[in-house]
Design an enzyme around this catalytic site. Sequence first.
Site, PDB file in Angstrom:
ATOM      1  CB  CYS A  68      12.540  -2.641   5.551  1.00 48.40           C
ATOM      2  SG  CYS A  68      11.619  -2.397   4.023  1.00 48.40           S
ATOM      3  CG  HIS A 105      10.199  -1.585   8.732  1.00 44.30           C
ATOM      4  ND1 HIS A 105      10.198  -0.397   8.034  1.00 44.30           N
ATOM      5  CD2 HIS A 105       9.799  -2.545   7.853  1.00 44.30           C
ATOM      6  CE1 HIS A 105       9.824  -0.639   6.784  1.00 44.30           C
ATOM      7  NE2 HIS A 105       9.579  -1.920   6.653  1.00 44.30           N
ATOM      8  CG  ASN A 121       7.433  -0.759   4.097  1.00 44.46           C
ATOM      9  OD1 ASN A 121       8.442  -0.081   4.288  1.00 44.46           O
ATOM     10  ND2 ASN A 121       7.459  -2.078   4.027  1.00 44.46           N
TER      11      ASN A 121
HETATM   12  N1  COA Z   1      -6.887  -5.783  -2.553  1.00 46.33           N
HETATM   13  C1  COA Z   1      -7.833  -6.742  -2.558  1.00 46.33           C
HETATM   14  N2  COA Z   1      -7.534  -8.054  -2.540  1.00 46.33           N
HETATM   15  C2  COA Z   1      -6.232  -8.393  -2.504  1.00 46.33           C
HETATM   16  C3  COA Z   1      -5.201  -7.438  -2.494  1.00 46.33           C
HETATM   17  C4  COA Z   1      -5.575  -6.096  -2.523  1.00 46.33           C
HETATM   18  N3  COA Z   1      -4.664  -5.094  -2.507  1.00 46.33           N
HETATM   19  N4  COA Z   1      -4.014  -8.085  -2.451  1.00 46.33           N
HETATM   20  C5  COA Z   1      -4.265  -9.392  -2.449  1.00 46.33           C
HETATM   21  N5  COA Z   1      -5.610  -9.586  -2.481  1.00 46.33           N
HETATM   22  C6  COA Z   1      -6.334 -10.843  -2.468  1.00 46.33           C
HETATM   23  C7  COA Z   1      -5.514 -11.987  -3.010  1.00 46.33           C
HETATM   24  O1  COA Z   1      -5.579 -12.044  -4.416  1.00 46.33           O
HETATM   25  C8  COA Z   1      -6.172 -13.178  -2.343  1.00 46.33           C
HETATM   26  O2  COA Z   1      -7.338 -13.501  -3.048  1.00 46.33           O
HETATM   27  P1  COA Z   1      -7.705 -15.024  -3.340  1.00 46.33           P
HETATM   28  O3  COA Z   1      -7.862 -15.643  -1.977  1.00 46.33           O
HETATM   29  O4  COA Z   1      -8.944 -14.915  -4.133  1.00 46.33           O
HETATM   30  O5  COA Z   1      -6.535 -15.579  -4.084  1.00 46.33           O
HETATM   31  C9  COA Z   1      -6.594 -12.637  -0.981  1.00 46.33           C
HETATM   32  O6  COA Z   1      -6.635 -11.206  -1.128  1.00 46.33           O
HETATM   33  C10 COA Z   1      -5.641 -13.007   0.128  1.00 46.33           C
HETATM   34  O7  COA Z   1      -4.324 -12.758  -0.327  1.00 46.33           O
HETATM   35  P2  COA Z   1      -3.106 -12.909   0.636  1.00 46.33           P
HETATM   36  O8  COA Z   1      -1.850 -12.543  -0.107  1.00 46.33           O
HETATM   37  O9  COA Z   1      -3.148 -14.237   1.300  1.00 46.33           O
HETATM   38  O10 COA Z   1      -3.451 -11.780   1.695  1.00 46.33           O
HETATM   39  P3  COA Z   1      -2.908 -11.583   3.129  1.00 46.33           P
HETATM   40  O11 COA Z   1      -3.999 -11.719   4.118  1.00 46.33           O
HETATM   41  O12 COA Z   1      -1.655 -12.367   3.370  1.00 46.33           O
HETATM   42  O13 COA Z   1      -2.507 -10.041   3.110  1.00 46.33           O
HETATM   43  C11 COA Z   1      -0.538  -8.692   2.888  1.00 46.33           C
HETATM   44  C12 COA Z   1      -1.557  -9.571   2.172  1.00 46.33           C
HETATM   45  C13 COA Z   1       0.493  -8.221   1.870  1.00 46.33           C
HETATM   46  C14 COA Z   1      -1.275  -7.494   3.467  1.00 46.33           C
HETATM   47  C15 COA Z   1       0.109  -9.517   4.040  1.00 46.33           C
HETATM   48  O14 COA Z   1       0.573 -10.743   3.542  1.00 46.33           O
HETATM   49  C16 COA Z   1       1.261  -8.797   4.667  1.00 46.33           C
HETATM   50  O15 COA Z   1       1.082  -7.785   5.314  1.00 46.33           O
HETATM   51  N6  COA Z   1       2.499  -9.311   4.503  1.00 46.33           N
HETATM   52  C17 COA Z   1       3.680  -8.613   4.974  1.00 46.33           C
HETATM   53  C18 COA Z   1       4.082  -7.634   3.922  1.00 46.33           C
HETATM   54  C19 COA Z   1       5.132  -6.661   4.356  1.00 46.33           C
HETATM   55  O16 COA Z   1       4.998  -6.017   5.369  1.00 46.33           O
HETATM   56  N7  COA Z   1       6.189  -6.527   3.550  1.00 46.33           N
HETATM   57  C20 COA Z   1       7.241  -5.600   3.745  1.00 46.33           C
HETATM   58  C21 COA Z   1       8.173  -6.070   4.800  1.00 46.33           C
HETATM   59  S1  COA Z   1       9.516  -4.989   4.905  1.00 46.33           S
END
Ligand code: COA
Length: 322
Positions: free
Chosen positions: A107, A248, A278
Site C-alpha cells: 500500500c 493511503h 482499501n
Molecule cells: N464484523 C463484525 N465483527 C467483527 C468484524 C466484522 N467484520 N471483524 C472483527 N470483528 C469482531 C472481532 O471478532 C472482535 O470480537 P471479540 O471481541 O468478540 O473477539 C471484535 O470485533 C473486535 O475485533 P478487533 O480486531 O479488535 O477490531 P478493531 O476495533 O481493531 O477493528 C479493524 C478491526 C480491522 C477495523 C481495525 O483493527 C483496523 O482498521 N486496523 C487497520 C487495518 C488496515 O487498515 N489495514 C490495511 C493497512 S494498509
Amino acid sequence: MIGVGGATPLPVLDNHALSALVDTSDDWIRSRTGITQRHLASSDVSLVDLASEAAQAALVHAGVATESVDLILLATSTPDDLFGTASLVQARLGAHNAVAFDLTAACSGFIFGLVTAAQYLRAGTYRTVVLIGADILSRWVDWSDRRTCILFGDGAGAVVLQADATDQLLGFELRSDGRLNHYLTLGYEPDPQTLVESVTIGQGKFKPIFMNGREVYRFAVTQVPEVIEKALFRAGLTTDDIDWLLLHQANQRILDAVADRLGIPREKVISNVSDYGNTSAASIPLALSEVVANGQIKPGDVVAAAGFGAGLTWGAAIFRWH
Ligand code: COA
C-alpha cells in the site's frame, strides 16, 4: 505531476451484500472503517486492463503522447504475471519507446514509485514517466475472514510526471521495517515435493492475506504523522503550509487520527474510502484523480501524501500540484 487518471471495475459489493457472506453488519463496518462499498474485478478483468485504463486517462489529461513516455512504473502487489506486468501495460498503451518495470511496496507502492520516478527525472535520465498504482486484492482475500474481507477493493490510478525546471517533489521520507512483516502478509507457502532422491523443491502457493488489525492500526497512526513531519521538514514547510492531506485510503479512522495528530483540519483531508475501500497501491492516485476532476485541488496547491502498509513499509511525499 501533469496528469492523473483512475479506473475502477464496475461490480460493487456494498456492506449489506457482504453481510450475507460473513457475520458482520453495515453498521459495524462503517463505524470501524468508514467503508460502505468496494468495487471488485470480475474474472475477465485483468490488472493490465485496469492499469492501462488509468494510465491512458492520465496521459490524455496531461496531453502527452504515448510515444514520448520514457518510463512506465507499475506499483502493484497483485501482478497478472509474476515475471512482471508493467511491460504488458506498455504493450497495451503502445508506449514502445518506454522501458517498463514493476515495483512492489504494497500500500506504500505509489509513494515509493513517486520518489523513484523523481530520481530518474532529477538525474536527467528520463523526461516523461507514467507511474501507475494498481491492485486486485479481491483475488487474494479470504472471503470467509470477516477481519480482512471487509476492508479491500480493486482499482488503479496513474499520474504522468515530467522533468521540469521547478521540481515539484518538495520533500520525502521513505521507511520500511521487515521485523514487523508478520503483521500483514500475503505469503508464499512452499509444499515440499521430491523430484528425485536428495532433490526436494518447494512448489506451493500463496496464502490469502493475513492481518493483525490492531497492530497495523497502531503502526499507521503513530508512524505516518512522523514521516509526514520529516518530509515537511525536508521541504522547509510546516503543517500550516499543507493544502491537502492525501493518505493511503485504508480506513477513515486512520485518516482522522493522523489528521488530528498533525493538527490538520478535516476539510483538508481527502477521502473516498467510503466508496472504494482499501485499493492498496491504487488508493492515492485514485483519490487524487477524483479531487482533480471535481476541481477541489487547484494548481499550486501543496499536497502531503503518505502511504503505509505491508512490508511493513511507509512513506510520505510533499508535492505541489501542477
Ligand atoms: N464484523 C463484525 N465483527 C467483527 C468484524 C466484522 N467484520 N471483524 C472483527 N470483528 C469482531 C472481532 O471478532 C472482535 O470480537 P471479540 O471481541 O468478540 O473477539 C471484535 O470485533 C473486535 O475485533 P478487533 O480486531 O479488535 O477490531 P478493531 O476495533 O481493531 O477493528 C479493524 C478491526 C480491522 C477495523 C481495525 O483493527 C483496523 O482498521 N486496523 C487497520 C487495518 C488496515 O487498515 N489495514 C490495511 C493497512 S494498509
